[in-house]
Design a protein around this motif. Structure first.
Motif, PDB file in Angstrom:
ATOM      1  N   ASP A 222      53.781  58.717 -43.880  1.00 58.86           N
ATOM      2  CA  ASP A 222      55.105  58.103 -44.067  1.00 58.86           C
ATOM      3  C   ASP A 222      55.512  57.387 -42.777  1.00 58.86           C
ATOM      4  N   THR A 248      52.824  54.356 -45.553  1.00 61.64           N
ATOM      5  CA  THR A 248      53.648  54.222 -46.752  1.00 61.64           C
ATOM      6  C   THR A 248      55.125  54.052 -46.381  1.00 61.64           C
ATOM      7  N   LYS A 249      55.916  53.645 -47.382  1.00 63.51           N
ATOM      8  CA  LYS A 249      57.380  53.523 -47.255  1.00 63.51           C
ATOM      9  C   LYS A 249      57.798  52.578 -46.134  1.00 63.51           C
ATOM     10  N   GLU A 277      57.856  51.423 -54.642  1.00 64.73           N
ATOM     11  CA  GLU A 277      57.307  52.396 -55.576  1.00 64.73           C
ATOM     12  C   GLU A 277      56.312  51.788 -56.563  1.00 64.73           C
TER      13      GLU A 277
END
Length: 462
Positions: A222, A248-249, A277
């Protein structure tokens, strides 16, 4: 991603760009600002120190002080060193082995491993034309198995079933056997995560690694955890032969500290970044392009790739033929263009890749959102087929009806029609004067908006 860092660095760099002469003193002052900007972006201290030192060595040497354009030379040095810290070039997946090529996905709980497994499966299927199978070895979270099954169905790849009462290593071996029998090119193995790095987790994933002997072992992390992302990646790299990292994110990370730290701290390349997403929201990580975006230079190459992948080529060809034949660009065409824009990630995603966007005022950037695009589409949808083909029919009473039907005001309908007229004019220029006519028209439209071409882009459309 990188929004706050980009604003700070762009402002510092812009002050230097126009200077005819640089001295060691004003370079030191600027590098101090760059250092603060990097620390505020949560870049790990060792990375900041190494980056600043490398820039300083080059900046006070032949590269900058002896340059005819020292300000621009310093910008190039900062760009090159940012690129170097993040890994220089994109590191592609290595799938050169006897099929199936096994890719092991590792990481902490909540980092987005399962979603990323599905995203990577879609990427390999659509862009690399591979036959992909996925399997979940997360027996501690039955919902993870079901989640991966649903996602595999969505992206249309093979799914090997597993259950919470099975042994993870037994699941992995059975999946590998099934992948061979189904002639899959790639087997993606999703593994269990924990809230933190612990002994049990490492023992289990080492056992999976030994059983599968994967060609790629990817650490999913993350990006919003900043420096912790780099430190966690380092702990995994010490326990496993990691071949790369997936961040990610990144859409929720305005700082970007993880991207600038992970490669330096772990010595492993960042291979992909995930933003959002949706299963298509995974892109190869290009350090050189990211460095340019951080410095406000845009990322035109990624924008071109995005257009090539997401735009409906058949529709685009039909529109081009229609315009070149002198037929009128109507509101149906405008709606198609707006929908294509949304399919490419929306206005925000497109705009952040354009050069000079960082120099736009905040109140202008805040107005760039997909809500306005959805509203425009709703207004067009409230019109009759005949009105969409012949916008001149829209008189006062018709506009009032369209506004009621779309939940907007007549002023919003007028605004949309004005924007349509500008687009229609551009299209007629393309038909009449070819590409040069279109570029002249676009330049005029930008000036009319008070832009005078893209800010900071050197009037690229003039």
């Amino acid at each position: 991603m990188f929004e706050s860092l980009s604003q700070r660095l762009s402002a510092t760099i812009e002050r230097l760009r126009g200077r005819a002469r640089l001295t060691e003193e004003n370079i030191r002052e600027s590098l101090r600002e760059v250092r603060i900007a990097l620390l505020e972006a949560d870049v790990a201290l060792p990375v900041v120190q190494a980056l600043i030192e490398r820039v300083k060595v080059r900046a006070v040497g032949q590269d900058v002080l002896k340059s005819l354009t020292p300000g621009q030379a310093l910008v190039r040095v900062v760009r090159d060193e940012l690129t170097s810290v993040m890994g220089t070039v994109n590191s592609d997946l290595n799938l050169a082995t006897q099929p199936p090529a096994v890719v092991l996905m590792a990481g902490l709980q909540g980092a987005g491993k399962t979603t990323t497994t599905a995203k990577l499966a879609r990427f390999l299927k659509e862009r690399k034309k591979k036959k992909v199978m996925v399997v979940s070895c997360d027996v501690y979270r039955p919902a993870a198995i079901e989640q991966l099954r649903v996602l595999a169905e969505q992206v249309e790849v093979l799914f090997h079933p597993s259950a919470g009462d099975q042994d993870p290593v037994a699941i992995a071996r059975a999946a590998l056997d099934a992948a061979r029998k189904n002639f899959a090119d790639v087997l993606l193995v999703d593994t269990a995560g924990r809230l933190h790095v612990d002994q049990d987790m490492m023992v289990e994933i080492k056992a999976l690694h030994a059983a599968l002997n994967p060609i790629e072992t990817l650490f999913v992390v993350d990006s919003m955890t900043g420096q912790d992302a780099a430190n966690t990646a380092k702990a995994f790299a010490e326990a496993l032969p990691l071949s790369g990292v997936i961040l990610t994110k990144t859409d929720g990370d305005a700082r970007g500290g993880a991207a600038l730290s992970v490669r330096y701290i772990t010595g492993r390349p960042i291979k992909f970044i995930g933003a959002g997403e949706k299963t298509e929201a995974l892109d190869p990580f290009h350090p050189d392009r990211i460095a340019q975006r951080i410095l406000g230079m845009g990322d035109v190459l990624s924008l071109v790739e995005q257009v090539e992948q997401k735009v409906d080529q058949e529709k685009a060809q039909k529109l081009a033929e229609k315009v070149m034949k002198g037929k009128r660009f109507d509101l149906n065409d405008m709606r198609d263009q707006l929908q294509q824009m949304l399919s490419m990630g929306g206005l925000g995603s497109l705009m952040e890749k354009l050069p000079g966007v960082n120099s736009l005022p905040e109140n202008v950037k805040s107005k760039v959102n997909d809500r306005e695009v959805h509203r425009m589409i709703a207004i067009i949808n409230s019109m009759t087929k005949k009105e969409r083909r012949h916008p001149d029919l829209l008189n006062g009473s018709r506009k009032a009806r369209v506004a009621r039907g779309s939940g907007t005001l007549p002023a919003d309908v007028n605004k949309l029609l004005k924007q349509y007229q500008q687009m229609e004019k551009m299209m007629s220029k393309l038909a009449g004067g070819g590409l040069k006519g279109l570029m002249r028209s676009m330049s005029g439209a930008m000036r009319g908006m008070g832009g005078g071409g893209f800010p900071g882009g050197g009037g690229m459309m003039r």
